[in-house]
Design a protein around this motif. Structure first.
Motif, PDB file in Angstrom:
ATOM      1  N   ASN A  46      -2.908   1.090  -9.706  1.00 32.04           N
ATOM      2  CA  ASN A  46      -3.536   1.556  -8.473  1.00 32.04           C
ATOM      3  C   ASN A  46      -4.484   0.500  -7.903  1.00 32.04           C
ATOM      4  O   ASN A  46      -4.482   0.233  -6.697  1.00 32.04           O
ATOM      5  N   ARG A  47      -5.301  -0.106  -8.775  1.00 32.16           N
ATOM      6  CA  ARG A  47      -6.212  -1.159  -8.311  1.00 32.16           C
ATOM      7  C   ARG A  47      -5.429  -2.337  -7.750  1.00 32.16           C
ATOM      8  O   ARG A  47      -5.787  -2.889  -6.698  1.00 32.16           O
ATOM      9  N   CYS A  86      -0.014  10.614  -9.418  1.00 32.44           N
ATOM     10  CA  CYS A  86       1.234   9.877  -9.217  1.00 32.44           C
ATOM     11  C   CYS A  86       2.036  10.454  -8.051  1.00 32.44           C
ATOM     12  O   CYS A  86       1.884  11.624  -7.707  1.00 32.44           O
ATOM     13  N   ILE A 140      -1.960   3.368 -15.169  1.00 29.61           N
ATOM     14  CA  ILE A 140      -1.975   3.930 -13.817  1.00 29.61           C
ATOM     15  C   ILE A 140      -3.179   3.404 -13.045  1.00 29.61           C
ATOM     16  O   ILE A 140      -3.057   2.994 -11.879  1.00 29.61           O
ATOM     17  N   ARG A 141      -4.343   3.389 -13.683  1.00 30.98           N
ATOM     18  CA  ARG A 141      -5.545   2.878 -13.013  1.00 30.98           C
ATOM     19  C   ARG A 141      -5.373   1.408 -12.640  1.00 30.98           C
ATOM     20  O   ARG A 141      -5.730   0.988 -11.531  1.00 30.98           O
ATOM     21  N   ILE A 190       3.499   5.073  -7.280  1.00 31.02           N
ATOM     22  CA  ILE A 190       3.227   4.823  -8.687  1.00 31.02           C
ATOM     23  C   ILE A 190       3.546   6.071  -9.501  1.00 31.02           C
ATOM     24  O   ILE A 190       3.206   7.193  -9.111  1.00 31.02           O
ATOM     25  N   SER A 206       0.816  -1.215   0.000  1.00 29.13           N
ATOM     26  CA  SER A 206       0.000   0.000   0.000  1.00 29.13           C
ATOM     27  C   SER A 206       0.850   1.265   0.000  1.00 29.13           C
ATOM     28  O   SER A 206       0.384   2.337  -0.400  1.00 29.13           O
ATOM     29  N   ARG A 222      -2.349  -2.372  -6.533  1.00 27.34           N
ATOM     30  CA  ARG A 222      -1.702  -2.008  -5.261  1.00 27.34           C
ATOM     31  C   ARG A 222      -2.719  -1.999  -4.132  1.00 27.34           C
ATOM     32  O   ARG A 222      -2.445  -2.482  -3.023  1.00 27.34           O
ATOM     33  N   GLN A 223      -3.900  -1.476  -4.388  1.00 31.86           N
ATOM     34  CA  GLN A 223      -4.948  -1.434  -3.358  1.00 31.86           C
ATOM     35  C   GLN A 223      -5.355  -2.855  -2.937  1.00 31.86           C
ATOM     36  O   GLN A 223      -5.533  -3.147  -1.759  1.00 31.86           O
TER      37      GLN A 223
END
Length: 308
Positions: free
Chosen positions: A298-299, A49, A294-295, A18, A14, A301-302
């Motif tokens: 992010n997903r 970012c 990027i999206r 990025i 988390s 990593r979450q």
């Protein structure tokens, strides 16, 4: 390294930062070269970012200082490449290499960079495992004296140098080189897809280099059927993250588990050798690639960072 607990791995995932490889992000044509890095910092913030790899810093010292202050104010950590790392000793020694590397390390420190990156391969057969004039093991060993000197310089500067698997050696071969250097100040800049260029499974590279990873290039590539008869029938092309043959979910797990710098690790998105649609606007396709990637990251990593 001590085994991380499940909670520690989720926390590390988390915390990862990025960002984009700025050398590939489409900067508008009307932005002057000296101002490109500043434009990329502001654009990175707009994209949400928290890290940016800049290919070229402003030449003017005052503008470099302003760039660092701007990045810090926007919560963006910078990363750049350092020259001279492989010319410090041995057959490729260059008397000017030490001063070049010292200057790069000094600039990186002033700009708050925890790590600088480098790559040996240079996209050339001669600087790869395919150089037939020298045995692979001898080629690998020839890099060690320069990297040992680079490690001493990095330690003195108070930061780290990360070596990319840059179309030169397999991940396992680079890991052996890093073992021979044996310094916490020199590690890997793990590129998650460059394994295709040396005909090995990039997922094996990820497995081999995660324990050394100080930064990354997060890249995906898809293998397609070659349209040309009589050549190798499979061709890897760059693609949006998550659409190729690189196991990126597993990559993040391994980095969270094994990277010595997992907390705040730089996940820098880089396109592979992309096959753009010639009938569509290329710049728009580049923008779409970065925004979609990027999206995706992010997903991912979450998901990996969720504490159950």
């Amino acid at each position: 390294m001590k085994q991380r607990s499940d909670y520690e791995m989720k926390s590390a995932a988390s915390s990862m930062k990025i960002g984009v490889q700025g050398g590939f992000y489409p900067v508008p044509a009307d932005v002057e070269e000296e101002g490109a890095a500043e434009w990329l910092v502001r654009r990175s913030a707009e994209l949400g970012c928290t890290v940016l790899q800049v290919r070229q810093l402003p030449k003017e010292p005052s503008r470099r200082k302003e760039l660092g202050e701007l990045a810090a104010s926007l919560g963006i950590e910078l990363e750049t490449s350092a020259p001279g790392v492989f010319q410090l000793a041995g057959p490729e020694a260059d008397p000017s290499a030490k001063s070049k590397l010292q200057e790069a390390l000094r600039e990186a420190k002033l700009l708050g960079m925890p790590v600088v990156r480098t790559g040996y391969g240079r996209l050339k057969v001669d600087s790869s495992r395919f150089n037939r004039s020298v045995a692979v093991r001898d080629h690998m060993n020839a890099l060690v004296p320069s990297l040992k000197e680079a490690a001493r310089m990095a330690e003195a500067a108070g930061l780290s140098i990360a070596v990319e698997n840059h179309c030169d050696f397999t991940g396992r071969e680079l890991a052996q080189i890093l073992d021979a250097v044996d310094s916490p100040f020199v590690g890997a800049a793990l590129d998650t897809a460059n394994g295709f260029t040396v005909y090995c499974d990039p997922n094996d590279d990820i497995e081999a280099l995660a324990p050394y990873a100080l930064t990354t290039h997060i890249k995906d590539m898809a293998v397609i059927q070659s349209p040309v008869r009589g050549v190798i029938p499979f061709l890897p092309y760059g693609c949006t993250l998550g659409e190729g043959h690189v196991d990126l979910p597993r990559a993040l797990e391994l980095l969270a588990e094994r990277s010595p710098r997992a907390e705040g690790l730089h996940l820098i998105i880089e396109p592979g050798w992309m096959k753009w649609d010639a009938e569509r606007d290329i710049r728009q396709q580049e923008l779409d690639f970065f925004e979609q990637s990027i999206r995706y990251l992010n997903r991912l990593r979450q998901t990996k960072g969720q504490v159950g």
